[in-house]
Design an enzyme around this catalytic site. Structure first.
Site, short mmCIF file in Angstrom:
data_model
loop_
_atom_site.label_atom_id
_atom_site.label_comp_id
_atom_site.label_asym_id
_atom_site.label_seq_id
_atom_site.Cartn_x
_atom_site.Cartn_y
_atom_site.Cartn_z
N TRP A 22 -14.15 89.92 9.76
CA TRP A 22 -15.43 90.05 10.44
C TRP A 22 -15.67 91.53 10.73
O TRP A 22 -14.75 92.25 11.14
CB TRP A 22 -15.42 89.23 11.72
CG TRP A 22 -16.71 89.22 12.46
CD1 TRP A 22 -17.94 88.92 11.95
CD2 TRP A 22 -16.91 89.51 13.84
NE1 TRP A 22 -18.89 89.00 12.93
CE2 TRP A 22 -18.29 89.36 14.12
CE3 TRP A 22 -16.06 89.88 14.88
CZ2 TRP A 22 -18.83 89.56 15.37
CZ3 TRP A 22 -16.61 90.07 16.13
CH2 TRP A 22 -17.97 89.92 16.37
N ASP A 45 -8.73 85.72 7.02
CA ASP A 45 -9.79 84.96 7.69
C ASP A 45 -11.12 85.49 7.20
O ASP A 45 -11.41 86.68 7.33
CB ASP A 45 -9.68 85.13 9.20
CG ASP A 45 -10.89 84.56 9.92
OD1 ASP A 45 -11.26 83.41 9.62
OD2 ASP A 45 -11.46 85.27 10.76
N TYR A 50 -19.89 86.32 7.45
CA TYR A 50 -19.47 87.72 7.52
C TYR A 50 -20.16 88.58 6.47
O TYR A 50 -20.12 89.80 6.54
CB TYR A 50 -17.95 87.85 7.35
CG TYR A 50 -17.10 87.11 8.35
CD1 TYR A 50 -17.63 86.53 9.49
CD2 TYR A 50 -15.74 87.00 8.15
CE1 TYR A 50 -16.83 85.86 10.40
CE2 TYR A 50 -14.92 86.34 9.05
CZ TYR A 50 -15.48 85.77 10.17
OH TYR A 50 -14.67 85.10 11.06
#
Length: 66
Positions: A22, A45, A50
Site C-alpha cells: 500500500w 500483501d 492499491y
C-alpha cells in the site's frame, strides 16, 4: 522472523511477515518486491485498491524466487 508462519482459516500456511505494498507507486513496486524477495520475504500483501498490480506482478515474476 522470516520463518514464522500463520495458518489461515482455510488451512493455508503463510509467512507471518509480509511486504505491504500500500502506498508504493506502481513504477516503484517492481523494485520494492525484488528487494524484499532478496531480503527473504515470501509474502506480499497487495490489493486491487492499491493500484500497483502491474509493478507488484512484475516484481514477483522477476524476483528469482521459484
Amino acid at each position: 522472523m522470516h520463518n514464522k508462519t500463520v495458518t489461515l482459516s482455510n488451512g493455508v500456511v503463510v509467512p507471518q511477515l509480509a511486504l505491504g505494498t500500500w502506498l508504493i507507486d506502481d513504477d516503484k513496486a517492481t523494485e520494492a518486491v525484488r528487494q524484499a524477495a532478496n531480503l527473504g520475504y515470501r509474502h506480499v500483501d497487495t490489493a486491487e485498491a492499491y493500484a500497483n498490480e502491474r509493478g507488484v506482478g512484475e516484481g514477483v515474476r522477476t524476483c528469482g524466487v521459484h
